[in-house]
Design a protein around this motif. Structure first.
Motif, PDB file in Angstrom:
ATOM      1  N   SER A  96     -12.898  -5.588  -0.518  1.00 39.22           N
ATOM      2  CA  SER A  96     -13.008  -7.096  -0.176  1.00 39.22           C
ATOM      3  C   SER A  96     -11.577  -7.734   0.277  1.00 39.22           C
ATOM      4  O   SER A  96     -10.631  -7.076  -0.232  1.00 39.22           O
ATOM      5  N   THR A  97     -11.789  -8.938   0.456  1.00 40.28           N
ATOM      6  CA  THR A  97     -10.396  -9.636   0.940  1.00 40.28           C
ATOM      7  C   THR A  97      -9.546  -9.867  -0.384  1.00 40.28           C
ATOM      8  O   THR A  97     -10.225 -10.002  -1.365  1.00 40.28           O
ATOM      9  N   GLY A  98      -8.267  -9.243  -0.493  1.00 44.75           N
ATOM     10  CA  GLY A  98      -7.525  -9.186  -1.620  1.00 44.75           C
ATOM     11  C   GLY A  98      -7.039  -8.033  -2.215  1.00 44.75           C
ATOM     12  O   GLY A  98      -6.189  -7.979  -3.128  1.00 44.75           O
ATOM     13  N   VAL A  99      -7.957  -7.144  -1.844  1.00 44.90           N
ATOM     14  CA  VAL A  99      -7.913  -5.784  -2.336  1.00 44.90           C
ATOM     15  C   VAL A  99      -6.438  -5.132  -2.103  1.00 44.90           C
ATOM     16  O   VAL A  99      -6.066  -5.280  -0.822  1.00 44.90           O
ATOM     17  N   LEU A 100      -5.898  -4.465  -2.839  1.00 44.96           N
ATOM     18  CA  LEU A 100      -4.570  -3.821  -2.463  1.00 44.96           C
ATOM     19  C   LEU A 100      -4.859  -2.487  -1.940  1.00 44.96           C
ATOM     20  O   LEU A 100      -5.525  -1.667  -2.558  1.00 44.96           O
ATOM     21  N   ILE A 101      -4.151  -2.037  -0.744  1.00 41.16           N
ATOM     22  CA  ILE A 101      -4.363  -0.623  -0.214  1.00 41.16           C
ATOM     23  C   ILE A 101      -2.950  -0.009  -0.167  1.00 41.16           C
ATOM     24  O   ILE A 101      -1.948  -0.637   0.269  1.00 41.16           O
ATOM     25  N   ASP A 102      -3.171   1.377  -0.465  1.00 40.48           N
ATOM     26  CA  ASP A 102      -1.907   2.050  -0.423  1.00 40.48           C
ATOM     27  C   ASP A 102      -2.558   3.124   0.883  1.00 40.48           C
ATOM     28  O   ASP A 102      -3.566   3.659   0.806  1.00 40.48           O
ATOM     29  N   VAL A 103      -1.378   3.019   1.667  1.00 41.05           N
ATOM     30  CA  VAL A 103      -1.672   4.153   2.793  1.00 41.05           C
ATOM     31  C   VAL A 103      -0.540   5.237   3.007  1.00 41.05           C
ATOM     32  O   VAL A 103       0.363   4.853   3.092  1.00 41.05           O
ATOM     33  N   GLU A 104      -0.892   6.422   3.207  1.00 42.14           N
ATOM     34  CA  GLU A 104       0.196   7.538   3.423  1.00 42.14           C
ATOM     35  C   GLU A 104      -0.216   8.300   4.766  1.00 42.14           C
ATOM     36  O   GLU A 104      -1.293   8.445   5.035  1.00 42.14           O
ATOM     37  N   ASP A 105       0.941   8.090   5.638  1.00 41.85           N
ATOM     38  CA  ASP A 105       0.844   8.619   7.000  1.00 41.85           C
ATOM     39  C   ASP A 105       2.076   9.460   7.384  1.00 41.85           C
ATOM     40  O   ASP A 105       3.049   9.740   6.398  1.00 41.85           O
ATOM     41  N   LEU A 106       2.306  10.014   8.644  1.00 35.95           N
ATOM     42  CA  LEU A 106       3.298  10.814   8.790  1.00 35.95           C
ATOM     43  C   LEU A 106       4.696   9.900   8.756  1.00 35.95           C
ATOM     44  O   LEU A 106       5.779  10.678   8.862  1.00 35.95           O
ATOM     45  N   VAL A 107       4.623   8.842   9.125  1.00 32.67           N
ATOM     46  CA  VAL A 107       5.761   7.986   9.224  1.00 32.67           C
ATOM     47  C   VAL A 107       6.061   7.619   7.734  1.00 32.67           C
ATOM     48  O   VAL A 107       7.393   7.454   7.423  1.00 32.67           O
TER      49      VAL A 107
END
Length: 92
Positions: free
Chosen positions: A54-65
């Motif tokens: 939902s709005t406000g949830v913290l997200i961690d994203v790992e990609d090639l960059v």
């Protein structure tokens, strides 16, 4: 995060961990709402219906960059074809 207070950090709940597609806002019209206000810097396309984002949830994203930690979800749309999550990068 659950159970956060002034005296404790709380517990982290992982809603989804796995492959997805991250793409950026390359056009003024890409991530805008009906009122024309820009909503997000990036979006994630996640396979399957993921509920609980939902709005406000913290997200961690790992990609090639690199890794983005603490991105803030601005919108989430679970559908039959997958889930799209819009998020903004934390500003310094």
């Amino acid at each position: 995060m659950r159970g956060v207070s002034n005296f404790s950090k709380g517990e982290q709940e992982i809603i989804y961990e796995g492959p997805c597609r991250k793409y950026g806002n390359t056009s003024i019209r890409t991530f805008t709402g009906n009122d024309g206000v820009q909503r997000a810097d990036y979006a994630l396309s996640i396979p399957g219906q993921i509920r609980g984002i939902s709005t406000g949830v913290l997200i961690d994203v790992e990609d090639l960059v690199g890794t983005i930690c603490g991105a803030i979800a601005t919108d989430s749309y679970p559908t039959n074809l997958g889930t799209t999550v819009y998020f903004c990068l934390p500003k310094n």
